[in-house]
Design a protein around this motif. Sequence first.
Motif, PDB file in Angstrom:
ATOM      1  N   SER A  73     -31.274 -20.118  11.481  1.00 47.82           N
ATOM      2  CA  SER A  73     -31.706 -21.689  11.637  1.00 47.82           C
ATOM      3  C   SER A  73     -33.079 -21.471  10.951  1.00 47.82           C
ATOM      4  O   SER A  73     -34.002 -20.727  11.436  1.00 47.82           O
ATOM      5  CB  SER A  73     -31.866 -21.896  13.104  1.00 47.82           C
ATOM      6  N   CYS A  74     -33.291 -22.395   9.913  1.00 51.10           N
ATOM      7  CA  CYS A  74     -34.671 -22.743   9.396  1.00 51.10           C
ATOM      8  C   CYS A  74     -35.272 -23.918   9.349  1.00 51.10           C
ATOM      9  O   CYS A  74     -34.384 -24.797   9.649  1.00 51.10           O
ATOM     10  CB  CYS A  74     -34.520 -21.956   7.934  1.00 51.10           C
ATOM     11  N   PHE A 162     -28.494 -29.925  22.266  1.00 47.46           N
ATOM     12  CA  PHE A 162     -29.340 -29.028  22.811  1.00 47.46           C
ATOM     13  C   PHE A 162     -30.777 -29.630  22.857  1.00 47.46           C
ATOM     14  O   PHE A 162     -31.140 -30.381  22.374  1.00 47.46           O
ATOM     15  CB  PHE A 162     -29.634 -27.898  21.503  1.00 47.46           C
ATOM     16  N   GLY A 163     -31.328 -28.731  23.821  1.00 47.29           N
ATOM     17  CA  GLY A 163     -32.612 -29.431  24.399  1.00 47.29           C
ATOM     18  C   GLY A 163     -33.863 -28.910  23.361  1.00 47.29           C
ATOM     19  O   GLY A 163     -34.779 -29.742  23.350  1.00 47.29           O
ATOM     20  N   SER A 164     -33.426 -28.220  22.251  1.00 47.88           N
ATOM     21  CA  SER A 164     -34.606 -27.701  21.518  1.00 47.88           C
ATOM     22  C   SER A 164     -33.947 -27.060  20.319  1.00 47.88           C
ATOM     23  O   SER A 164     -32.716 -26.359  20.418  1.00 47.88           O
ATOM     24  CB  SER A 164     -35.607 -26.843  22.024  1.00 47.88           C
ATOM     25  N   LEU A 170     -30.598 -19.552  19.829  1.00 47.79           N
ATOM     26  CA  LEU A 170     -30.100 -18.544  20.422  1.00 47.79           C
ATOM     27  C   LEU A 170     -28.610 -18.672  20.755  1.00 47.79           C
ATOM     28  O   LEU A 170     -28.065 -17.448  20.881  1.00 47.79           O
ATOM     29  CB  LEU A 170     -30.816 -18.793  22.009  1.00 47.79           C
ATOM     30  N   ALA A 171     -28.152 -19.748  21.039  1.00 45.26           N
ATOM     31  CA  ALA A 171     -26.779 -19.970  20.965  1.00 45.26           C
ATOM     32  C   ALA A 171     -25.982 -19.627  19.842  1.00 45.26           C
ATOM     33  O   ALA A 171     -24.902 -18.918  19.666  1.00 45.26           O
ATOM     34  CB  ALA A 171     -26.275 -21.448  21.236  1.00 45.26           C
ATOM     35  N   MET A 172     -26.378 -19.685  18.551  1.00 46.36           N
ATOM     36  CA  MET A 172     -26.042 -19.287  17.324  1.00 46.36           C
ATOM     37  C   MET A 172     -25.895 -17.710  17.391  1.00 46.36           C
ATOM     38  O   MET A 172     -25.110 -17.040  16.698  1.00 46.36           O
ATOM     39  CB  MET A 172     -26.918 -19.637  16.130  1.00 46.36           C
ATOM     40  N   LYS A 173     -27.155 -17.009  17.594  1.00 46.99           N
ATOM     41  CA  LYS A 173     -26.983 -15.583  17.749  1.00 46.99           C
ATOM     42  C   LYS A 173     -25.803 -14.961  18.799  1.00 46.99           C
ATOM     43  O   LYS A 173     -25.324 -13.963  18.206  1.00 46.99           O
ATOM     44  CB  LYS A 173     -28.338 -15.204  18.218  1.00 46.99           C
ATOM     45  N   TRP A 175     -23.286 -16.397  19.344  1.00 45.15           N
ATOM     46  CA  TRP A 175     -21.963 -16.858  18.669  1.00 45.15           C
ATOM     47  C   TRP A 175     -21.739 -15.646  17.802  1.00 45.15           C
ATOM     48  O   TRP A 175     -20.579 -15.043  17.341  1.00 45.15           O
ATOM     49  CB  TRP A 175     -21.954 -18.192  17.982  1.00 45.15           C
ATOM     50  N   GLN A 176     -22.800 -15.431  16.953  1.00 49.30           N
ATOM     51  CA  GLN A 176     -22.701 -14.146  15.739  1.00 49.30           C
ATOM     52  C   GLN A 176     -22.447 -12.926  16.390  1.00 49.30           C
ATOM     53  O   GLN A 176     -21.094 -12.367  15.936  1.00 49.30           O
ATOM     54  CB  GLN A 176     -24.142 -14.195  15.186  1.00 49.30           C
ATOM     55  N   ARG A 177     -23.122 -12.430  17.365  1.00 49.89           N
ATOM     56  CA  ARG A 177     -22.657 -11.379  18.041  1.00 49.89           C
ATOM     57  C   ARG A 177     -21.183 -11.204  18.499  1.00 49.89           C
ATOM     58  O   ARG A 177     -20.319 -10.270  18.213  1.00 49.89           O
ATOM     59  CB  ARG A 177     -23.635 -11.174  19.363  1.00 49.89           C
ATOM     60  N   ASP A 178     -20.781 -12.467  19.170  1.00 48.46           N
ATOM     61  CA  ASP A 178     -19.147 -12.130  19.763  1.00 48.46           C
ATOM     62  C   ASP A 178     -18.331 -12.276  18.702  1.00 48.46           C
ATOM     63  O   ASP A 178     -17.394 -11.608  18.854  1.00 48.46           O
ATOM     64  CB  ASP A 178     -19.087 -13.539  20.741  1.00 48.46           C
ATOM     65  N   ARG A 179     -18.519 -12.995  17.559  1.00 48.97           N
ATOM     66  CA  ARG A 179     -17.798 -13.253  16.279  1.00 48.97           C
ATOM     67  C   ARG A 179     -17.280 -11.856  15.717  1.00 48.97           C
ATOM     68  O   ARG A 179     -16.598 -11.265  15.346  1.00 48.97           O
ATOM     69  CB  ARG A 179     -18.150 -14.238  15.470  1.00 48.97           C
ATOM     70  N   ASN A 180     -18.534 -11.119  15.683  1.00 50.16           N
ATOM     71  CA  ASN A 180     -18.727  -9.878  14.940  1.00 50.16           C
ATOM     72  C   ASN A 180     -18.169  -8.802  15.713  1.00 50.16           C
ATOM     73  O   ASN A 180     -17.787  -7.829  15.125  1.00 50.16           O
ATOM     74  CB  ASN A 180     -20.082  -9.470  14.525  1.00 50.16           C
ATOM     75  N   LYS A 181     -18.041  -8.938  17.098  1.00 47.86           N
ATOM     76  CA  LYS A 181     -17.463  -7.808  17.875  1.00 47.86           C
ATOM     77  C   LYS A 181     -16.078  -7.807  17.582  1.00 47.86           C
ATOM     78  O   LYS A 181     -15.358  -6.781  17.663  1.00 47.86           O
ATOM     79  CB  LYS A 181     -17.704  -8.350  19.366  1.00 47.86           C
TER      80      LYS A 181
END
Length: 207
Positions: A73-74, A162-164, A170-173, A175-181
């Motif tokens: 996210s940029c 999202f609030g911010s 953080l949610a994307m990270k 998701w990335q971790r769970d998908r990569n597992k």
Amino acid sequence: MEKILDVYCEKFDEQHPLICMDEASKQITSDIEPALPMAPGQPRREDHHYQRRDVRAVFLFFDPLRGWRRVASCESRTRVDWAEQVRQLLDKDYPQAKRITLVCDNLNTHDIASLYTAFDAPTAHRLARRLRIEYTPRNGSWLNMAELELSVLTRQCIGRRFGSAEQMALAMKRWQRDRNKTEGGAAWRFTTADARIKLRHLYPTDI
């Protein structure tokens, strides 16, 4: 189109991985009134009023054979932003690869010139020598497997409030971790032979 299909049919090679990338703009909104939480047989219910928090650029890199992806996210989607993401792909994600084939769309920032905009000439040249860019047709972005993965990201993770920007990142990270597992890749089965039958209306005809 056929060029991309040929790329997808190339034999797997650890030294020359195939990576698909896509990007999108995501408006971050938050609730004004607290949402009603999920309950058995009832989804989360949101008030139609919302507060606009931020707009972020989402980058996604996807290795369909390895079942790996990275999201970022940029603040913007400039040439420098794209070049920084490519440098991370080459130097951190795949440092041992001799050359990466990168499938992406024809956005004007997706080219070697962006590397020279972001970095000094020796660095840009070093990165460019390890990068082979293949573009999807202008009206054929569906040929990019990263677009499919970005759709999954939207449905499973960021297609909500999202609030911010930090909360979304953080949610994307996660998701990335769970998908990569799960190492969930993509088995591309649409070939050039299929295209010449099912998409024959796109081919020129004899006069």
